[in-house]
Motif scaffolding. Structure first.
Motif, PDB file in Angstrom:
ATOM      1  N   TYR A  17      -6.142 -41.604   3.772  1.00 22.01           N
ATOM      2  CA  TYR A  17      -6.084 -43.077   3.819  1.00 22.01           C
ATOM      3  C   TYR A  17      -7.484 -43.597   3.406  1.00 22.01           C
ATOM      4  CZ  TYR A  17      -1.918 -45.038   5.940  1.00 22.01           C
ATOM      5  OH  TYR A  17      -0.429 -45.035   6.040  1.00 22.01           O
ATOM      6  N   GLY A  77       5.625 -40.537   2.924  1.00 22.91           N
ATOM      7  CA  GLY A  77       4.959 -39.747   2.520  1.00 22.91           C
ATOM      8  C   GLY A  77       4.599 -38.532   3.301  1.00 22.91           C
ATOM      9  N   MET A  78       3.959 -38.947   4.620  1.00 26.09           N
ATOM     10  CA  MET A  78       3.532 -37.949   5.648  1.00 26.09           C
ATOM     11  C   MET A  78       4.414 -37.144   6.189  1.00 26.09           C
ATOM     12  SD  MET A  78       0.368 -40.237   7.828  1.00 26.09           S
ATOM     13  CE  MET A  78       1.173 -41.793   7.771  1.00 26.09           C
ATOM     14  N   ILE A 133       1.411 -38.852  13.095  1.00 28.94           N
ATOM     15  CA  ILE A 133       1.752 -39.793  11.911  1.00 28.94           C
ATOM     16  C   ILE A 133       1.873 -41.191  12.307  1.00 28.94           C
ATOM     17  CG2 ILE A 133       3.694 -40.267  10.532  1.00 28.94           C
ATOM     18  CD1 ILE A 133       4.659 -37.513  10.270  1.00 28.94           C
ATOM     19  N   THR A 151       1.341 -37.205   0.753  1.00 32.33           N
ATOM     20  CA  THR A 151       0.582 -38.587   1.623  1.00 32.33           C
ATOM     21  C   THR A 151       0.116 -39.353   0.643  1.00 32.33           C
ATOM     22  OG1 THR A 151       0.396 -37.431   3.671  1.00 32.33           O
ATOM     23  CG2 THR A 151      -0.757 -39.314   3.373  1.00 32.33           C
ATOM     24  N   HIS A 197       4.174 -45.146   3.591  1.00 30.20           N
ATOM     25  CA  HIS A 197       3.199 -44.130   3.961  1.00 30.20           C
ATOM     26  C   HIS A 197       3.792 -42.982   4.956  1.00 30.20           C
ATOM     27  CE1 HIS A 197       0.021 -47.787   3.075  1.00 30.20           C
ATOM     28  NE2 HIS A 197       0.666 -47.387   2.148  1.00 30.20           N
ATOM     29  N   VAL A 217       0.704 -31.785   2.223  1.00 27.88           N
ATOM     30  CA  VAL A 217       0.603 -33.027   2.854  1.00 27.88           C
ATOM     31  C   VAL A 217      -0.294 -33.924   2.311  1.00 27.88           C
ATOM     32  CG1 VAL A 217      -0.485 -34.124   5.022  1.00 27.88           C
ATOM     33  CG2 VAL A 217       0.998 -31.667   5.064  1.00 27.88           C
ATOM     34  N   TYR A 261      -4.188 -36.561   7.215  1.00 26.53           N
ATOM     35  CA  TYR A 261      -3.743 -37.911   7.010  1.00 26.53           C
ATOM     36  C   TYR A 261      -4.899 -39.013   7.067  1.00 26.53           C
ATOM     37  CZ  TYR A 261       0.704 -35.788   9.123  1.00 26.53           C
ATOM     38  OH  TYR A 261       1.881 -35.085   9.360  1.00 26.53           O
TER      39      TYR A 261
END
Length: 188
Positions: free
Chosen positions: A58, A128-129, A171, A111, A125, A107, A54
């Motif tokens: 980002y 999406g995760m 998350i 994401t 976001h 994932v 994750y």
């Protein structure tokens, strides 16, 4: 009278920057990924790999994160102990938890799409995760059921249900830390 020269900030070349980001992201995943807690009721450990993924999305975006993930797979495939519980090798990828590892692709994609499409909407976001994690759960559960000679429901209770709370925390952590890291790296 001469004007003082203004020093321009040296920028990395895009290729060097991409290689550096992918390598650093892969290294972080390889360091964090093996750290895990085994729950006695399940062959699936609680791992920090998905949190690293994750954060990677980002920090460096969808395409670079996919490259990093495939490099992580390759490192683990050749036998280095980068998967949960310090395991490595092809047997891990085809073993009971291999479907979850391969599911990390979903994932990254989900994401990444949501972060890049909805740049400033953290709630998107999170969606999406969650979607990526659900797809990872489906792939992993199907593979666990096949490998463990279980029904899908038995595999769901062994490989997903005990872990939902932990993934929810990951998350939340990513949604708090990720946007700040993303903004900081954009300034570089």
């Amino acid at each position: 009278m001469e004007k003082p020269s203004v020093k321009k900030k040296k920028r990395w070349s895009p290729k060097v920057q991409t290689l550096t980001y992918v390598a650093l992201s892969t290294a972080i995943t390889c360091i964090i990924g093996p750290l895990s807690i085994v729950i006695p009721i399940s062959p699936v450990p609680i791992s920090l790999t998905i949190l690293a993924i994750y954060i990677s999305v980002y920090a460096i975006g969808l395409k670079r994160s996919l490259a990093s993930l495939f490099l992580y797979f390759l490192i683990g495939f050749v036998g280095l102990p980068v998967f949960s519980n310090f395991k490595g090798g092809f047997q891990v990828l085809i073993g009971p938890t291999g479907g979850y590892i391969i599911g990390f692709i979903f994932v990254v994609i989900c994401t990444g799409i949501f972060i890049e499409r909805f740049e400033s909407k953290v709630y998107m976001h999170v969606i999406g995760m969650i979607l990526g994690t659900i797809l990872c759960y489906i792939a992993g559960t199907a593979w666990l059921a096949y490998q463990g000679n279980m029904t899908f429901l038995e595999a769901l209770f062994a490989g997903v249900i005990p872990f939902i709370w932990a993934d929810a925390i990951k998350i939340i952590i990513a949604a708090i830390v990720g946007p700040k890291l993303r903004r900081a790296l954009k300034k570089i």
